[in-house]
Design a protein around this motif. Structure first.
Motif, PDB file in Angstrom:
ATOM      1  N   LYS A  14       2.106  -6.379   1.344  1.00 39.12           N
ATOM      2  CA  LYS A  14       1.862  -4.858   1.275  1.00 39.12           C
ATOM      3  C   LYS A  14       1.341  -3.747   0.211  1.00 39.12           C
ATOM      4  O   LYS A  14       0.496  -2.809   0.062  1.00 39.12           O
ATOM      5  N   ARG A  18      -1.808  -1.033  -0.529  1.00 36.04           N
ATOM      6  CA  ARG A  18      -1.502   0.201  -0.924  1.00 36.04           C
ATOM      7  C   ARG A  18      -2.183  -0.063  -2.976  1.00 36.04           C
ATOM      8  O   ARG A  18      -3.055   1.100  -2.337  1.00 36.04           O
ATOM      9  N   ASP A  84       7.835   4.282   1.024  1.00 35.32           N
ATOM     10  CA  ASP A  84       6.042   4.545   1.802  1.00 35.32           C
ATOM     11  C   ASP A  84       5.109   5.012   1.331  1.00 35.32           C
ATOM     12  O   ASP A  84       4.324   3.842   0.980  1.00 35.32           O
ATOM     13  N   GLY A  88       5.380   1.639  -1.301  1.00 36.66           N
ATOM     14  CA  GLY A  88       5.142   0.344  -0.138  1.00 36.66           C
ATOM     15  C   GLY A  88       6.585  -0.275   0.900  1.00 36.66           C
ATOM     16  O   GLY A  88       6.262  -1.187   0.946  1.00 36.66           O
TER      17      GLY A  88
END
Length: 132
Positions: A14, A18, A84, A88
């Motif tokens: 992730k 990102r 988020d 991330g």
């Protein structure tokens, strides 16, 4: 290295996505080259925040968070969304990284004499406000 936790692998993947997304997101929007709120101005070109001509020295994470808040300045932003979009992290686990980053941004904006404040929306998240 082995053994590894699958959750750590997912977090690393992730993070890579990102970084790729941030490279594309950092490009200057066609319709504007600056964001402003209160007395602060964010320049997409130089990636700097200035207040009344004084440069606020922010880390890349602080800069990304403040830029995101400036882009969303008309609404309160939940902590989960900040976790988020900036880090991330999409988890229900309580983390204080958002609160600590906000504290540092507040301190640095105050140091340059800004009238912009990051206020807490209790039980929800944060919102930008400018005092008169």
């Amino acid at each position: 290295t082995k053994p590894f936790r699958p959750s750590m692998l997912v977090m690393r993947i992730k993070a890579l996505f990102r970084r790729i997304e941030m490279e594309h997101a950092d490009s200057v929007p066609e319709d504007e080259s600056e964001l402003s709120f209160g007395d602060i101005v964010y320049s997409y070109k130089t990636r700097e925040v200035t207040c009344k001509g004084n440069k606020a020295t922010l880390t890349m994470t602080e800069l990304a968070m403040l830029r995101y808040m400036l882009e969303q300045q008309d609404r309160a932003i939940p902590r989960e969304e900040l976790l988020d979009k900036i880090w991330g992290i999409s988890t229900e686990v309580e983390t204080r990284v958002t609160d600590e980053t906000v504290r540092r941004i507040r301190k640095k904006l105050s140091a340059v004499g800004s009238n912009v404040a990051i206020t807490v929306v209790w039980g929800y998240g944060y919102k930008l406000e400018a005092s008169k």
